[in-house]
Design a protein around this motif. Sequence first.
Motif, mmCIF file in Angstrom:
data_model
loop_
_atom_site.group_PDB
_atom_site.id
_atom_site.type_symbol
_atom_site.label_atom_id
_atom_site.label_comp_id
_atom_site.label_asym_id
_atom_site.label_seq_id
_atom_site.Cartn_x
_atom_site.Cartn_y
_atom_site.Cartn_z
ATOM 1 N N GLY A 30 -32.380 29.990 35.200
ATOM 2 C CA GLY A 30 -32.184 31.066 34.241
ATOM 3 C C GLY A 30 -33.496 31.761 33.917
ATOM 4 O O GLY A 30 -33.592 32.999 33.930
ATOM 5 N N TRP A 31 -34.523 30.960 33.610
ATOM 6 C CA TRP A 31 -35.843 31.527 33.348
ATOM 7 C C TRP A 31 -36.365 32.281 34.564
ATOM 8 O O TRP A 31 -36.933 33.383 34.428
ATOM 9 C CB TRP A 31 -36.813 30.402 32.985
ATOM 10 C CG TRP A 31 -38.231 30.846 32.989
ATOM 11 C CD1 TRP A 31 -38.880 31.551 32.027
ATOM 12 C CD2 TRP A 31 -39.193 30.630 34.029
ATOM 13 N NE1 TRP A 31 -40.193 31.787 32.397
ATOM 14 C CE2 TRP A 31 -40.397 31.239 33.626
ATOM 15 C CE3 TRP A 31 -39.134 29.981 35.269
ATOM 16 C CZ2 TRP A 31 -41.552 31.212 34.416
ATOM 17 C CZ3 TRP A 31 -40.270 29.957 36.059
ATOM 18 C CH2 TRP A 31 -41.467 30.562 35.625
ATOM 19 N N PHE A 32 -36.145 31.731 35.738
ATOM 20 C CA PHE A 32 -36.628 32.363 36.966
ATOM 21 C C PHE A 32 -36.036 33.765 37.117
ATOM 22 O O PHE A 32 -36.749 34.730 37.390
ATOM 23 C CB PHE A 32 -36.253 31.483 38.158
ATOM 24 C CG PHE A 32 -36.777 31.982 39.471
ATOM 25 C CD1 PHE A 32 -38.080 31.740 39.843
ATOM 26 C CD2 PHE A 32 -35.953 32.687 40.336
ATOM 27 C CE1 PHE A 32 -38.571 32.204 41.061
ATOM 28 C CE2 PHE A 32 -36.437 33.151 41.552
ATOM 29 C CZ PHE A 32 -37.751 32.908 41.911
ATOM 30 N N VAL A 33 -34.722 33.880 36.914
ATOM 31 C CA VAL A 33 -34.067 35.182 37.038
ATOM 32 C C VAL A 33 -34.558 36.143 35.954
ATOM 33 O O VAL A 33 -34.869 37.311 36.226
ATOM 34 C CB VAL A 33 -32.538 35.023 36.977
ATOM 35 C CG1 VAL A 33 -31.852 36.382 36.840
ATOM 36 C CG2 VAL A 33 -32.031 34.308 38.226
ATOM 37 N N ALA A 34 -34.632 35.657 34.724
ATOM 38 C CA ALA A 34 -34.950 36.530 33.600
ATOM 39 C C ALA A 34 -36.402 36.991 33.602
ATOM 40 O O ALA A 34 -36.699 38.087 33.116
ATOM 41 C CB ALA A 34 -34.635 35.814 32.291
ATOM 42 N N ALA B 221 -30.303 39.005 33.239
ATOM 43 C CA ALA B 221 -31.269 38.756 32.171
ATOM 44 C C ALA B 221 -30.709 39.141 30.811
ATOM 45 O O ALA B 221 -31.108 38.556 29.787
ATOM 46 C CB ALA B 221 -32.559 39.524 32.436
ATOM 47 N N SER B 222 -29.787 40.089 30.772
ATOM 48 C CA SER B 222 -29.204 40.509 29.496
ATOM 49 C C SER B 222 -28.358 39.413 28.870
ATOM 50 O O SER B 222 -28.039 39.471 27.679
ATOM 51 C CB SER B 222 -28.353 41.761 29.696
ATOM 52 O OG SER B 222 -27.236 41.488 30.536
ATOM 53 N N ARG B 223 -28.010 38.382 29.666
ATOM 54 C CA ARG B 223 -27.179 37.289 29.169
ATOM 55 C C ARG B 223 -27.988 35.992 29.022
ATOM 56 O O ARG B 223 -27.421 34.928 28.816
ATOM 57 C CB ARG B 223 -25.994 37.079 30.119
ATOM 58 C CG ARG B 223 -25.112 38.311 30.219
ATOM 59 C CD ARG B 223 -24.183 38.270 31.405
ATOM 60 N NE ARG B 223 -23.215 37.178 31.333
ATOM 61 C CZ ARG B 223 -22.317 36.935 32.293
ATOM 62 N NH1 ARG B 223 -22.257 37.699 33.375
ATOM 63 N NH2 ARG B 223 -21.480 35.924 32.157
#
Length: 292
Positions: A122-126, A138-140
Amino acid sequence: MTNGTGLDRDGCFVREGSLDRVSAPFAPVVAGLTARLAERFGPGRLHSGYLFGSIPRGTAVAGVSDLDALLALRDEPTDADRAAARAVEDELDAAYGQIDGAGLLLYGVDRLLSEPERHDLGWFVACLCTPLSGPDLASRLPRYRPTSLLARETNGDLHRDLSGLRAKAAAAVTAAERTRLTRGVARRLVRTGFTLVMPRWGGWTSDLGRSAEVFGRYYPAHAEQMRAAARAARTPAAYPTLLDELLAGLAPWLADEYLAVHGAKAPPPVNLLTGPRGGQAGRPATRPRIRS
């Protein structure tokens, strides 16, 4: 961003990369990737696509850098999806001399947004991925800070992988095999060394050289080893004997220190054990390490 720390005024990560930073030599490569993803996956399969690494950061070097992308699929990847991704990788590598290989990572949306992955994928994507197509996940996801929890969940598994890395080193007999492995191991150690000290430093960087220098401020006794790893991560062929030295010296010390400071990364839930987990980033069956 303030003071070059990679954080905003609230102390949260500023997202790396932008399509605006893609340099002219790599613009056709990104366009070729976008077209191939639409052709082979389509909106019914692909939720969203992302670039990461040096190309969206604008630091890629033609003929040296690789193309890295993450695909968020509407559900978990299948063998057919992985075959399609391998075909896209091969096509891009053959068509564009600007890149030295391509790597597509495949994950289902639910997994990327899941609680167990909140401080890893999640952190990687955001924070480290640049949106290429589709709705931005990232909005989620929450905003992130350089905490010990984040350090643990991104790189707190080196101790589990040491025996496997040593086995790979023993099995790598050709110069090309050892060069590839040296690059991967060196990058991983630099990233792990940096995230070890990241909460104390209070910032983020993807620059390998700067990562090694920041690490060295806190562990001067190991600073030169980390600088050597950073150099080998960029030009691994120039350091043919370093792989064994890193795995015998810096790596086991770093694994122990990481456990002492941040603890061990949580193991994956049982229902995710058959998914693409573990290993160095860059190919569909692997997960993304923090990398340049």
